[in-house]
Design a protein around this motif. Structure first.
Motif, short mmCIF file in Angstrom:
data_model
loop_
_atom_site.label_atom_id
_atom_site.label_comp_id
_atom_site.label_asym_id
_atom_site.label_seq_id
_atom_site.Cartn_x
_atom_site.Cartn_y
_atom_site.Cartn_z
N ILE A 146 0.68 -1.32 0.13
CA ILE A 146 -0.34 -0.12 0.07
C ILE A 146 0.60 1.38 -0.02
CG2 ILE A 146 -1.65 1.16 1.31
CD1 ILE A 146 -2.55 -0.80 2.41
N TYR A 147 2.05 1.14 1.16
CA TYR A 147 2.79 2.33 1.11
C TYR A 147 3.58 2.54 -0.23
CZ TYR A 147 1.75 3.84 5.27
OH TYR A 147 1.23 4.61 6.57
N GLU A 148 4.01 1.62 -0.73
CA GLU A 148 4.65 1.17 -1.89
C GLU A 148 3.58 2.34 -3.58
OE1 GLU A 148 7.82 -2.49 -1.63
OE2 GLU A 148 5.93 -2.37 -3.08
N GLN A 149 2.50 1.93 -3.49
CA GLN A 149 2.13 3.30 -4.15
C GLN A 149 2.74 4.26 -4.96
OE1 GLN A 149 -2.63 1.21 -4.26
NE2 GLN A 149 -1.98 2.17 -2.44
N PRO A 150 2.06 5.45 -4.60
CA PRO A 150 3.10 6.48 -5.27
C PRO A 150 4.72 6.12 -5.74
CG PRO A 150 2.51 7.07 -2.53
CD PRO A 150 2.60 5.67 -3.41
N ARG A 151 5.33 5.52 -5.51
CA ARG A 151 6.46 5.08 -6.42
C ARG A 151 6.18 4.24 -7.25
NH1 ARG A 151 7.96 0.86 -7.78
NH2 ARG A 151 7.76 -1.03 -6.28
N ALA A 152 4.86 2.79 -7.24
CA ALA A 152 4.87 2.30 -8.30
C ALA A 152 4.04 3.05 -9.12
CB ALA A 152 3.91 1.10 -7.21
N VAL A 153 3.70 3.96 -9.13
CA VAL A 153 2.70 5.06 -10.40
C VAL A 153 3.53 5.67 -11.02
CG1 VAL A 153 1.09 7.15 -10.31
CG2 VAL A 153 0.08 5.28 -8.59
N THR A 154 4.63 6.59 -10.50
CA THR A 154 5.93 7.02 -10.79
C THR A 154 6.80 6.28 -11.42
OG1 THR A 154 6.28 8.39 -8.35
CG2 THR A 154 7.93 8.46 -10.29
N ASP A 155 6.51 4.70 -11.35
CA ASP A 155 7.75 4.34 -12.21
C ASP A 155 6.47 3.72 -13.37
OD1 ASP A 155 9.83 4.52 -10.45
OD2 ASP A 155 9.04 2.56 -9.50
N THR A 156 5.42 3.59 -13.37
CA THR A 156 4.79 3.34 -14.56
C THR A 156 4.71 4.22 -15.37
OG1 THR A 156 3.35 2.17 -12.66
CG2 THR A 156 2.29 2.52 -15.00
N LEU A 157 5.04 5.52 -15.18
CA LEU A 157 4.77 6.78 -15.95
C LEU A 157 5.48 7.12 -16.19
CD1 LEU A 157 2.61 9.07 -13.00
CD2 LEU A 157 2.20 8.44 -15.66
N ARG A 158 6.43 6.50 -15.86
CA ARG A 158 8.51 7.37 -16.66
C ARG A 158 9.02 6.99 -17.57
NH1 ARG A 158 10.61 8.98 -12.45
NH2 ARG A 158 11.08 7.77 -9.93
N GLY A 159 8.93 7.94 -18.41
CA GLY A 159 9.53 7.84 -19.71
C GLY A 159 7.99 8.22 -20.82
N LYS A 160 6.88 8.82 -20.10
CA LYS A 160 5.70 8.03 -21.25
C LYS A 160 5.35 9.03 -21.36
CE LYS A 160 6.14 3.47 -20.44
NZ LYS A 160 6.10 2.61 -21.63
N TYR A 161 5.64 9.97 -20.51
CA TYR A 161 4.93 12.07 -21.63
C TYR A 161 6.13 12.15 -21.86
CZ TYR A 161 7.03 12.60 -16.46
OH TYR A 161 7.52 12.86 -15.55
#
Length: 609
Positions: free
Chosen positions: A256-271
Motif C-alpha cells: 500500500i505504501y509503495e503505491q506512489p513509487r509504483a505509479v511514478t515508475d509506471t509513468l516514467r518515460g511515457k510523457y
C-alpha cells in the motif's frame, strides 16, 4: 524494478554481492550480473546471465575472483529484452556501472555519444550513463559522475567502479532509492536495506542529488550543490523477516505504501510535458488499429476487472470510443461478436490468468488486435499480445492486490490520453491538464498514506460488524466494488459493492443499524446524488462511513465517520479513495488476527479455469 548491491572492503566481494542480490530476489528480475575489480590485475571482470541467480552462480562457479570491491545488479527489463547483453553491469573502457530507474533523455544522449565514437552493445538507457561518465573521465571518477548525472533527466540510482580509481565506489541517486551501509573496514551501497543487513545495521539514506564516495574505511557525501555534507546514520533493528518487509508488519501494508513509487515508475518515460503527449512506442505496431477501432473490449478477472471498469470511463471520455468490460470467465462462453475493428484489451497482474489468456486467444482467432496491461515481463499474455503496456508495480507478494490495481488504472489513464491523441478527440490544452493531473497523483497519495492511523482507529470501531455495503458513483463505483472485495478477501467480512444509484433497487432493504455503509462521497459531478444516497441511509437508521473532500463540513455532520482526502479531479479521486479502502480492509483484517498476506482459499495467480 531491480536491485543494486555494491561492496568495498577486505572480504570476498563476489560472495557478498551474490548474497546481497539473493536477498533482493523478492523485488523481481529477469537477468543479473556482477562487475568485480580484480585486485592483482587491477582490471574489472564482468559476468552477466539471463534468468535466476543460480544461472549466474553456475556461470562463475569455476572462476576465482580476487576482488575486494565490486557491484552487482538484478534487472527487470524496461528498455530492451531480457538478454545477457542488456543485463547490467554496463561497461565503458575501464569503468562499470549498474543503474536503477529510467533516463528520459537517453535517446538524445545516445546520439551525442554515438557521434563521439562510442559503440553501444545493448538496447538499454543504462548503457548511456556508463559511456557518458567515461566521456567526462579525466582521472577523477567523482567529477566525471557529477558532470554526467547533471545531464540526466529522469530517475536513477547508480553505482560505479573504475580501474583508474580502484580504491573507491561512486554512488549517486535521484528519485530512485539507494541506501549506504556503514561497516567496520567495509562499506556498502544497495537499493534496499535487506541486501546488506547481515553485514551492518548502520545505514545512511541518500537524498535526491546526493553523490557518495565509498572507500573501505570512509563514506563521503556531496549534495546536489556539490557541497560535502553529513547525513545521519540510522541503526536498523530488524530481524530477517522484517527486513524483507522493510519494517512493515505485512507485505500488503508495505505494498500500500509503495503505491506512489509504483505509479511514478509506471509513468516514467511515457510523457512529454513540452508537447503535452503520452508516448507509448510499444503500441506503434497496432497504432493504426487503435486509431480506427470501432470498439474496445476490456477483459479481466477480479481486481483487474474493477480496473477495467474505471478504464471504461476514462477511454470513453478521452478517446470517444465505445468500451465494453467483461469478466474473462464469462466472455469465453458468450457468442461474442468480434471482428478486425475491435481492440481486445486484457488486464492481468501476473500475465498468466487462465481465463483472460483463453479469452485473448479467442479474440485473436476472430481477427482482433490484442493489447495487454500486465506486470510481468515475459508472461504468456505479454508474449502473445500485439502490444503491451507494463505496470511497473514490482512484485506484489500479498495475495490481495493493491499497487497492481492503481498502476493498472495509471496505464488506462495514459492509454486514454494516447488514444485521444491519435484519434484527435483531445486537444493539446486538455491533454496538458490531464497529464499534469496524473503526475500529481503520487504526491496526493502520499497525503492519504498519512491517514493510516486515523483509518486504523475507524477500523477498530467497525471490525466486528458482519456485513458492509460499499457505495460509489461514476468513476468511483468500481472503487466501491474493489473496496468491498478487499474487505471480503482478507477480513472475511461479508461486503457488497454497488453503484449508489442502484441502492434503492434492492440493497436499501438491508439497511439498519447492523450494516455499515462505506460511501465514496468526494466532490464530483455526481456529488449531490451521492449526498442524497447518504441521506436515504441515515433516514433508515443506517451507519455511514464516508470519504469526503477536505473541508466538506456538510457531509461530516451527516456521517458517523469520515476520512477526508485532498480536493482533486474526479479522475484522480479514484486513486485516493482506493488507498482509503485498502487501509480500512487491511486494518480490519489485522485487528481480527487474520493472515493478511495469505488469506484462506485464495491464490495470487489463478492459472486454472
Amino acid at each position: 524494478m531491480c536491485g543494486i548491491v555494491a561492496y568495498i572492503g577486505e572480504k570476498n566481494a563476489y560472495d557478498i554481492l551474490l548474497e546481497g542480490l539473493e536477498r533482493l530476489e523478492y523485488r523481481g528480475y529477469d537477468s543479473a550480473g556482477l562487475a568485480l575489480l580484480d585486485k592483482s590485475e587491477n582490471i574489472i571482470k564482468t559476468v552477466r546471465s539471463v534468468g535466476k541467480l543460480k544461472n549466474l552462480r553456475e556461470k562463475t562457479s569455476s572462476t576465482d575472483f580476487n576482488s575486494k570491491a565490486g557491484i552487482g545488479h538484478t534487472r527487470w527489463a524496461t528498455h530492451g529484452k531480457p538478454t545477457s547483453y542488456n543485463a547490467h553491469p554496463h561497461v565503458s573502457k575501464g569503468l562499470a556501472l549498474v543503474h536503477n530507474g529510467i533516463i528520459e533523455n537517453y535517446l538524445q544522449l545516445k546520439k551525442e555519444l554515438t557521434d563521439k565514437g562510442y559503440v553501444f552493445q545493448s538496447e538499454t538507457d543504462s548503457e548511456v550513463i556508463a559511456h557518458l561518465i567515461h566521456s567526462y573521465l579525466n582521472g577523477d571518477i567523482l567529477e566525471a559522475v557529477r558532470k554526467a548525472t547533471n545531464k540526466l533527466n529522469g530517475a536513477f540510482s547508480v553505482a560505479v567502479i573504475s580501474e583508474d580509481n580502484p580504491d573507491r565506489i561512486i554512488a549517486a541517486r535521484n528519485d530512485s532509492p539507494l541506501v549506504l551501509g556503514a561497516g567496520d573496514g567495509e562499506n556498502f551501497a544497495a537499493s534496499d536495506i535487506p541486501a546488506v543487513l547481515s553485514h551492518t545495521r548502520n545505514f545512511i539514506f541518500m537524498e535526491d542529488g546526493d553523490i557518495a564516495v565509498l572507500r573501505k574505511d570512509s563514506i563521503e557525501i556531496y549534495d546536489k550543490n556539490h557541497k560535502k555534507v553529513e547525513r545521519d546514520k540510522k541503526y536498523i533493528d530488524w530481524n530477517p523477516v522484517m527486513a524483507e518487509k522493510a519494517g512493515f508488519r505485512h507485505f500488503m501494508q508495505k505494498e500500500i505504501y509503495e503505491q506512489p513509487r509504483a505509479v511514478t515508475d509506471t509513468l516514467r518515460g511515457k510523457y512529454s510535458l513540452e508537447e503535452s503527449l503520452i508516448r507509448l512506442p510499444e503500441l506503434d505496431e497496432i497504432s493504426g488499429a487503435l486509431k480506427d477501432a470501432s470498439r474496445i473490449h476490456i477483459v479481466a478477472c477480479g481486481t483487474s476487472w474493477h480496473a477495467g471498469l474505471v478504464g471504461k470511463f476514462l477511454l470513453e471520455k478521452f478517446a470517444g470510443v465505445p468500451v465494453e468490460v467483461d469478466i474473462a470467465s464469462e466472455y469465453r462462453y458468450r457468442d461474442t461478436i468480434l471482428d478486425e475493428n475491435v481492440i481486445f484489451l486484457a488486464i492481468t497482474q501476473s500475465g498468466e490468468t487462465a481465463d483472460t489468456l483463453a479469452a485473448m486467444r479467442m479474440a485473436k482467432k476472430k481477427g482482433c488486435s490484442t493489447l495487454a496491461i500486465c506486470n510481468v515481463l515475459g508472461s504468456s499474455v505479454s508474449r502473445e499480445a500485439d502490444g503491451v503496456i507494463y505496470t511497473h508495480a514490482g512484485p506484489e507478494i500479498g495475495v490481495a492486490s493493491t499497487k497492481a490495481f492503481t498502476t493498472q488504472i495509471t496505464c488506462l489513464y495514459m492509454l486514454g490520453i494516447y488514444l485521444g491523441q491519435i484519434r484527435n478527440t483531445m486537444n493539446e490544452k486538455s491533454r496538458s491538464e490531464y497529464i499534469h493531473s496524473l503526475l500529481g497523483v503520487p504526491e496526493q497519495m502520499e497525503y492519504v498514506l498519512n491517514k493510516d492511523s486515523e483509518i486504523e482507529n475507524i477500523a477498530k470501531d467497525f471490525k466486528d460488524y458482519k456485513d458492509f455495503l460499499f457505495l460509489g458513483r461514476h468513476l468511483n463505483y468500481p472503487v466501491a466494488l474493489e473496496g468491498a472485495l478487499k474487505l471480503k478477501e482478507i477480513s472475511y467480512i461479508h461486503a457488497e459493492g454497488y453503484p449508489a444509484g442502484e441502492m434503492k433497487h434492492g440493497p436499501i432493504a438491508l439497511i439498519d443499524e447492523n450494516m455499515p455503509v462505506f460511501t465514496l462521497a468526494t466532490k464530483s459531478r455526481v456529488y449531490d446524488k451521492i449526498v442524497s444516497n447518504i441521506e436515504e441511509v441515515k433516514a433508515r437508521d443506517g451507519i455511514v462511513i464516508a470519504t469526503v473532500t477536505e473541508n466538506d463540513t456538510h457531509l461530516a455532520d451527516k456521517c458517523d465517520a469520515v476520512i477526508s482526502i485532498p480536493g482533486t479531479s474526479e479522475e484522480v479521486s479514484v486513486f485516493l479513495n482506493t488507498v482509503v479502502t485498502q487501509f480500512f480492509a487491511y486494518h480490519c483484517a489485522r485487528l481480527l488476527g487474520n493472515d493478511v498476506d495469505q488469506p484462506r482459499n485464495l491464490a495470487k495467480s489463478v492459472t486454472v479455469e
